[in-house]
Design a protein around this motif. Structure first.
Motif, short mmCIF file in Angstrom:
data_model
loop_
_atom_site.label_atom_id
_atom_site.label_comp_id
_atom_site.label_asym_id
_atom_site.label_seq_id
_atom_site.Cartn_x
_atom_site.Cartn_y
_atom_site.Cartn_z
N GLY A 68 9.71 9.96 55.74
CA GLY A 68 11.12 10.18 56.09
C GLY A 68 12.10 9.96 54.95
N THR A 69 11.61 9.68 53.75
CA THR A 69 12.54 9.49 52.63
C THR A 69 13.16 10.83 52.25
OG1 THR A 69 10.77 9.69 51.00
CG2 THR A 69 11.41 7.46 51.65
N LEU A 70 14.39 10.77 51.78
CA LEU A 70 15.12 11.98 51.45
C LEU A 70 14.73 12.49 50.08
CD1 LEU A 70 18.65 11.04 52.83
CD2 LEU A 70 16.58 11.69 54.05
N LEU A 71 14.91 13.79 49.87
CA LEU A 71 14.54 14.43 48.62
C LEU A 71 15.29 13.81 47.45
CD1 LEU A 71 12.95 16.79 47.33
CD2 LEU A 71 14.96 18.21 47.74
N PRO A 72 14.57 13.23 46.49
CA PRO A 72 15.23 12.60 45.35
C PRO A 72 16.15 13.58 44.62
CG PRO A 72 12.91 12.05 45.37
CD PRO A 72 13.11 13.11 46.42
N GLY A 73 17.35 13.10 44.33
CA GLY A 73 18.34 13.91 43.65
C GLY A 73 19.21 14.73 44.60
N HIS A 74 18.80 14.80 45.87
CA HIS A 74 19.55 15.58 46.85
C HIS A 74 19.86 14.76 48.10
CE1 HIS A 74 18.79 19.24 44.55
NE2 HIS A 74 17.58 18.77 44.37
N GLU A 75 19.76 13.44 47.96
CA GLU A 75 19.93 12.56 49.12
C GLU A 75 21.26 12.74 49.82
OE1 GLU A 75 17.39 10.23 46.10
OE2 GLU A 75 19.20 11.43 46.03
N LEU A 76 22.34 12.80 49.05
CA LEU A 76 23.66 12.86 49.68
C LEU A 76 23.89 14.18 50.39
CD1 LEU A 76 25.83 10.96 47.05
CD2 LEU A 76 24.76 10.09 49.13
N SER A 77 23.45 15.29 49.79
CA SER A 77 23.56 16.59 50.45
C SER A 77 22.75 16.61 51.74
CB SER A 77 23.07 17.71 49.53
OG SER A 77 23.87 17.80 48.39
#
Length: 123
Positions: A68-77
């Motif tokens: 469930g971790t968010l895509l590194p470098g695109h977390e905020l989007s």
């Protein structure tokens, strides 16, 4: 001539991956491995490669790592998209203030079932 890498036209497999990603209802996610299993071919790495090369034109935030971790470098989007769609998230508590939450995989994971699509992806 552009300095950017041009991967060319997507392969048939890449098109199937992208088509599958577009089926994932708002507020739900699939893992890279789930997409490969749904297609019956490839694996998480192959799906990840397709998403890295061609995923910008689809709902890329709906494909996540199995934890469930968010895509590194695109977390905020991704986080903006999850919140807009009502995707269940796991907030980490007050001790982790300022940290990015994870997708709540137990509640957000979609298995590709047609019944879920008929309900509008809310279940």
């Amino acid at each position: 001539m552009s300095e950017e890498y041009d991967p060319g036209a997507p392969t048939e497999y890449a098109e199937r991956v992208l088509d599958t990603v577009e089926l994932i209802p708002p507020g739900r996610v699939m893992t890279y491995g789930d997409v490969a299993e749904y297609l019956g071919e490839g694996g998480p790495r192959q799906v990840g490669r397709v998403m890295a090369l061609y995923g910008g034109g689809v709902t890329w935030w709906r494909v996540v790592r199995s934890d469930g971790t968010l895509l590194p470098g695109h977390e905020l989007s991704a986080l903006d998209a999850y919140r807009a769609e009502g995707t269940p998230l796991r907030e980490r508590g007050p001790a982790a203030e300022g940290h990015i939450p994870r997708v709540d995989m137990r509640r957000a994971r979609w298995d590709g079932g047609a019944a879920d699509l008929a309900r509008g992806g809310s279940g």
